[in-house]
Design a protein around this motif. Structure first.
Motif, PDB file in Angstrom:
ATOM      1  N   ASP A  10       0.823  -1.207   0.000  1.00  0.00           N
ATOM      2  CA  ASP A  10       0.000   0.000   0.000  1.00  0.00           C
ATOM      3  C   ASP A  10       0.863   1.266   0.000  1.00  0.00           C
ATOM      4  O   ASP A  10       0.867   2.027   0.961  1.00  0.00           O
ATOM      5  N   ASP A  11       1.597   1.479  -1.097  1.00  0.00           N
ATOM      6  CA  ASP A  11       2.435   2.689  -1.173  1.00  0.00           C
ATOM      7  C   ASP A  11       2.443   3.299  -2.574  1.00  0.00           C
ATOM      8  O   ASP A  11       3.357   4.016  -2.940  1.00  0.00           O
ATOM      9  N   THR A  12       1.411   3.030  -3.344  1.00  0.00           N
ATOM     10  CA  THR A  12       1.354   3.545  -4.708  1.00  0.00           C
ATOM     11  C   THR A  12       1.358   5.073  -4.730  1.00  0.00           C
ATOM     12  O   THR A  12       0.870   5.718  -3.801  1.00  0.00           O
ATOM     13  N   THR A  13       1.910   5.625  -5.779  1.00  0.00           N
ATOM     14  CA  THR A  13       1.923   7.079  -5.943  1.00  0.00           C
ATOM     15  C   THR A  13       0.733   7.566  -6.767  1.00  0.00           C
ATOM     16  O   THR A  13       0.540   8.755  -6.907  1.00  0.00           O
ATOM     17  N   ASN A  14      -0.051   6.619  -7.310  1.00  0.00           N
ATOM     18  CA  ASN A  14      -1.209   6.978  -8.131  1.00  0.00           C
ATOM     19  C   ASN A  14      -2.367   6.048  -7.775  1.00  0.00           C
ATOM     20  O   ASN A  14      -2.606   5.054  -8.445  1.00  0.00           O
ATOM     21  N   ARG A  15      -3.068   6.369  -6.702  1.00  0.00           N
ATOM     22  CA  ARG A  15      -4.130   5.506  -6.187  1.00  0.00           C
ATOM     23  C   ARG A  15      -5.240   5.258  -7.214  1.00  0.00           C
ATOM     24  O   ARG A  15      -5.767   4.162  -7.304  1.00  0.00           O
ATOM     25  N   SER A  16      -5.601   6.256  -8.004  1.00  0.00           N
ATOM     26  CA  SER A  16      -6.695   6.054  -8.967  1.00  0.00           C
ATOM     27  C   SER A  16      -6.311   5.008 -10.021  1.00  0.00           C
ATOM     28  O   SER A  16      -7.152   4.219 -10.434  1.00  0.00           O
ATOM     29  N   ALA A  17      -5.061   4.982 -10.445  1.00  0.00           N
ATOM     30  CA  ALA A  17      -4.631   3.967 -11.418  1.00  0.00           C
ATOM     31  C   ALA A  17      -4.512   2.598 -10.761  1.00  0.00           C
ATOM     32  O   ALA A  17      -4.881   1.581 -11.358  1.00  0.00           O
ATOM     33  N   SER A  18      -4.024   2.561  -9.523  1.00  0.00           N
ATOM     34  CA  SER A  18      -3.806   1.271  -8.866  1.00  0.00           C
ATOM     35  C   SER A  18      -5.107   0.594  -8.453  1.00  0.00           C
ATOM     36  O   SER A  18      -5.121  -0.609  -8.211  1.00  0.00           O
ATOM     37  N   THR A  19      -6.203   1.339  -8.374  1.00  0.00           N
ATOM     38  CA  THR A  19      -7.493   0.757  -8.003  1.00  0.00           C
ATOM     39  C   THR A  19      -8.478   0.719  -9.169  1.00  0.00           C
ATOM     40  O   THR A  19      -9.642   0.390  -8.977  1.00  0.00           O
ATOM     41  N   ASN A  20      -8.010   1.016 -10.373  1.00  0.00           N
ATOM     42  CA  ASN A  20      -8.864   1.058 -11.553  1.00  0.00           C
ATOM     43  C   ASN A  20      -9.312  -0.355 -11.932  1.00  0.00           C
ATOM     44  O   ASN A  20      -8.496  -1.196 -12.304  1.00  0.00           O
ATOM     45  N   SER A  21     -10.602  -0.624 -11.828  1.00  0.00           N
ATOM     46  CA  SER A  21     -11.122  -1.972 -12.072  1.00  0.00           C
ATOM     47  C   SER A  21     -10.917  -2.429 -13.514  1.00  0.00           C
ATOM     48  O   SER A  21     -10.715  -3.621 -13.765  1.00  0.00           O
ATOM     49  N   THR A  22     -10.934  -1.514 -14.465  1.00  0.00           N
ATOM     50  CA  THR A  22     -10.696  -1.886 -15.868  1.00  0.00           C
ATOM     51  C   THR A  22      -9.257  -2.357 -16.050  1.00  0.00           C
ATOM     52  O   THR A  22      -9.005  -3.375 -16.705  1.00  0.00           O
ATOM     53  N   LEU A  23      -8.296  -1.628 -15.465  1.00  0.00           N
ATOM     54  CA  LEU A  23      -6.890  -2.029 -15.561  1.00  0.00           C
ATOM     55  C   LEU A  23      -6.656  -3.389 -14.905  1.00  0.00           C
ATOM     56  O   LEU A  23      -5.928  -4.231 -15.431  1.00  0.00           O
ATOM     57  N   TRP A  24      -7.290  -3.609 -13.760  1.00  0.00           N
ATOM     58  CA  TRP A  24      -7.143  -4.901 -13.088  1.00  0.00           C
ATOM     59  C   TRP A  24      -7.758  -6.031 -13.917  1.00  0.00           C
ATOM     60  O   TRP A  24      -7.176  -7.113 -14.018  1.00  0.00           O
ATOM     61  N   ALA A  25      -8.912  -5.794 -14.515  1.00  0.00           N
ATOM     62  CA  ALA A  25      -9.547  -6.823 -15.348  1.00  0.00           C
ATOM     63  C   ALA A  25      -8.654  -7.182 -16.536  1.00  0.00           C
ATOM     64  O   ALA A  25      -8.503  -8.369 -16.876  1.00  0.00           O
ATOM     65  N   GLU A  26      -8.051  -6.191 -17.163  1.00  0.00           N
ATOM     66  CA  GLU A  26      -7.146  -6.438 -18.287  1.00  0.00           C
ATOM     67  C   GLU A  26      -5.915  -7.221 -17.831  1.00  0.00           C
ATOM     68  O   GLU A  26      -5.467  -8.143 -18.509  1.00  0.00           O
ATOM     69  N   TYR A  27      -5.364  -6.842 -16.689  1.00  0.00           N
ATOM     70  CA  TYR A  27      -4.181  -7.511 -16.162  1.00  0.00           C
ATOM     71  C   TYR A  27      -4.482  -8.973 -15.814  1.00  0.00           C
ATOM     72  O   TYR A  27      -3.740  -9.881 -16.205  1.00  0.00           O
ATOM     73  N   ILE A  28      -5.571  -9.212 -15.101  1.00  0.00           N
ATOM     74  CA  ILE A  28      -5.935 -10.579 -14.716  1.00  0.00           C
ATOM     75  C   ILE A  28      -6.230 -11.420 -15.959  1.00  0.00           C
ATOM     76  O   ILE A  28      -5.853 -12.591 -16.029  1.00  0.00           O
ATOM     77  N   SER A  29      -6.848 -10.830 -16.956  1.00  0.00           N
ATOM     78  CA  SER A  29      -7.105 -11.537 -18.211  1.00  0.00           C
ATOM     79  C   SER A  29      -5.787 -11.972 -18.864  1.00  0.00           C
ATOM     80  O   SER A  29      -5.667 -13.105 -19.339  1.00  0.00           O
ATOM     81  N   ALA A  30      -4.810 -11.081 -18.887  1.00  0.00           N
ATOM     82  CA  ALA A  30      -3.496 -11.414 -19.456  1.00  0.00           C
ATOM     83  C   ALA A  30      -2.820 -12.517 -18.651  1.00  0.00           C
ATOM     84  O   ALA A  30      -2.199 -13.426 -19.229  1.00  0.00           O
ATOM     85  N   LEU A  31      -2.943 -12.472 -17.329  1.00  0.00           N
ATOM     86  CA  LEU A  31      -2.361 -13.533 -16.503  1.00  0.00           C
ATOM     87  C   LEU A  31      -3.020 -14.872 -16.804  1.00  0.00           C
ATOM     88  O   LEU A  31      -2.334 -15.892 -16.930  1.00  0.00           O
ATOM     89  N   ARG A  32      -4.338 -14.872 -16.929  1.00  0.00           N
ATOM     90  CA  ARG A  32      -5.043 -16.126 -17.245  1.00  0.00           C
ATOM     91  C   ARG A  32      -4.587 -16.701 -18.583  1.00  0.00           C
ATOM     92  O   ARG A  32      -4.402 -17.906 -18.720  1.00  0.00           O
ATOM     93  N   LYS A  33      -4.407 -15.822 -19.554  1.00  0.00           N
ATOM     94  CA  LYS A  33      -3.959 -16.273 -20.883  1.00  0.00           C
ATOM     95  C   LYS A  33      -2.571 -16.888 -20.840  1.00  0.00           C
ATOM     96  O   LYS A  33      -2.235 -17.717 -21.673  1.00  0.00           O
TER      97      LYS A  33
END
Length: 100
Positions: A10-33
């Motif tokens: 919990d030390d991000t410098t950009n909280r809005s980007a680190s909690t962005n649900s769209t970015l997380w969905a894209e990242y998790i999708s890439a991990l699954r692939k």
């Protein structure tokens, strides 16, 4: 293949980007692939307990984890690419899970 856990701290410098649900969905999708993703979760607040002492707040500010498989620590580092916390300037820790 080795198993690793990536902890997001919990030390991000950009909280809005680190909690962005769209970015997380894209990242998790890439991990699954990748076929090497074994799950993960966000982590809420907690308590630290020691017998005979009062409870304290959890000691480290871990906000989530991801479990992956990789050939080496170097190979596991590739899973940082696209991680919203990491990309937003937050710290992550990669820990190998021993085979015992």
């Amino acid at each position: 293949m080795n198993e690793y856990i990536i902890f997001m701290l919990d030390d991000t410098t950009n909280r809005s980007a680190s909690t962005n649900s769209t970015l997380w969905a894209e990242y998790i999708s890439a991990l699954r692939k990748s076929g090497q993703f074994d799950g993960g979760s966000s982590i809420g607040n907690g308590e630290r307990h020691r017998k005979g002492e009062p409870a304290k707040a959890a000691g480290i500010d871990v906000t989530g984890f991801i479990r992956v498989r990789a050939a080496s620590m170097e190979d596991a580092r590739r899973f940082l690419i696209g991680n919203p916390d990491y990309e937003a300037g937050g710290s992550v820790e990669i820990r190998e899970l021993p085979k015992d």
